[in-house]
Design a protein around this motif. Structure first.
Motif, PDB file in Angstrom:
ATOM      1  N   CYS A 157     -11.052  15.436   2.104  1.00 27.88           N
ATOM      2  CA  CYS A 157     -10.867  14.795   3.413  1.00 27.88           C
ATOM      3  C   CYS A 157     -12.020  15.174   4.328  1.00 27.88           C
ATOM      4  N   HIS A 191       0.850  -1.189   0.000  1.00 26.77           N
ATOM      5  CA  HIS A 191       0.000   0.000   0.000  1.00 26.77           C
ATOM      6  C   HIS A 191       0.884   1.237   0.000  1.00 26.77           C
ATOM      7  N   CYS A 192       0.312   2.328  -0.415  1.00 21.31           N
ATOM      8  CA  CYS A 192       1.067   3.583  -0.542  1.00 21.31           C
ATOM      9  C   CYS A 192       1.364   4.184   0.833  1.00 21.31           C
ATOM     10  N   ASP A 212      -1.438  11.937   7.201  1.00 21.14           N
ATOM     11  CA  ASP A 212      -2.231  10.819   6.686  1.00 21.14           C
ATOM     12  C   ASP A 212      -3.459  11.327   5.928  1.00 21.14           C
ATOM     13  N   ALA A 213      -4.182  12.293   6.491  1.00 20.10           N
ATOM     14  CA  ALA A 213      -5.370  12.829   5.800  1.00 20.10           C
ATOM     15  C   ALA A 213      -4.969  13.480   4.479  1.00 20.10           C
ATOM     16  N   LEU A 237      -4.457  10.565  -2.779  1.00 24.53           N
ATOM     17  CA  LEU A 237      -4.701   9.274  -3.430  1.00 24.53           C
ATOM     18  C   LEU A 237      -6.163   9.144  -3.872  1.00 24.53           C
ATOM     19  N   ARG A 238      -7.087   9.464  -2.980  1.00 21.12           N
ATOM     20  CA  ARG A 238      -8.519   9.377  -3.289  1.00 21.12           C
ATOM     21  C   ARG A 238      -8.867  10.294  -4.462  1.00 21.12           C
ATOM     22  N   HIS A 265      -2.257  12.758   2.583  1.00 22.21           N
ATOM     23  CA  HIS A 265      -1.847  11.691   1.664  1.00 22.21           C
ATOM     24  C   HIS A 265      -3.052  10.938   1.119  1.00 22.21           C
ATOM     25  N   GLN A 266      -3.950  10.544   2.006  1.00 19.21           N
ATOM     26  CA  GLN A 266      -5.141   9.814   1.564  1.00 19.21           C
ATOM     27  C   GLN A 266      -6.022  10.672   0.662  1.00 19.21           C
TER      28      GLN A 266
END
Length: 180
Positions: free
Chosen positions: A75, A34-35, A147-148, A154-155, A150-151
């Protein structure tokens, strides 16, 4: 349509995919399952407008609005949380700290505050006395939820059509034709 291949799904790769995906076919190849398993996954980041050289400070100021008001659906949590940052020095370091304060204090969203020894101790009660000689507080410094962020990249990249392939280690790269 131009194709883009990004090697690595950490913060740099994910953000590049997010911003390049509109109008392009983007593929991210991530070696891991996973990334964000390495540096991105262990990052703690501070948004501080007075940090770095003039170019870095300008980039930081330019990114402020994105962090405070990310795109819709990016996010579910704030990307920035107020923290503040105190820069401290000994009496011998005071001239350098005063110069830094004068140069960068006007660039922050919130003015920096020069602290006397009592104010230093009120912020950091266990501060050694030799470091109470010179200090300033930048209340505009904020934690970045890495994390928020990065996600969200990606999203958003996926939502814009980017393909993210995990367990896809790149072993070699070879140029096969000019311009391709």
């Amino acid at each position: 349509m131009q194709d883009v291949l990004i090697i690595g799904g950490g913060m740099a790769g994910a953000s590049a995919a997010f911003f390049l995906a509109p109008g392009r076919q983007v593929t991210v190849l991530e070696a891991e399952a996973h990334c964000g398993m390495h540096t991105t996954g262990r990052s703690a980041a501070l948004f501080i407008e007075g940090y770095g050289n003039a170019a870095i400070r300008a980039f930081t100021r330019a990114s402020r609005q994105f962090f405070l008001e990310p795109p819709s659906g990016f996010c579910d949590v704030p990307l920035l949380t107020p923290r503040g940052a105190m820069l401290i020095g000994t009496a011998a370091q005071r001239p350098g700290l005063e110069a830094l304060f004068a140069e960068r204090g006007t660039e922050s969203a919130t003015a920096m505050e020069w602290l006397d020894p009592d104010a230093c101790r009120s912020v950091i009660p266990i501060l050694r006395p030799e470091y109470e000689a010179s200090a300033f507080l930048d209340r505009s410094a904020m934690d970045i939820d890495v994390d928020a962020l990065h996600q969200g990249f990606l999203r958003g990249a996926r939502r814009q059509g980017a393909r993210i392939a995990t367990n896809a280690r790149v072993e070699a790269i070879e140029r096969v034709a000019d311009g391709l």
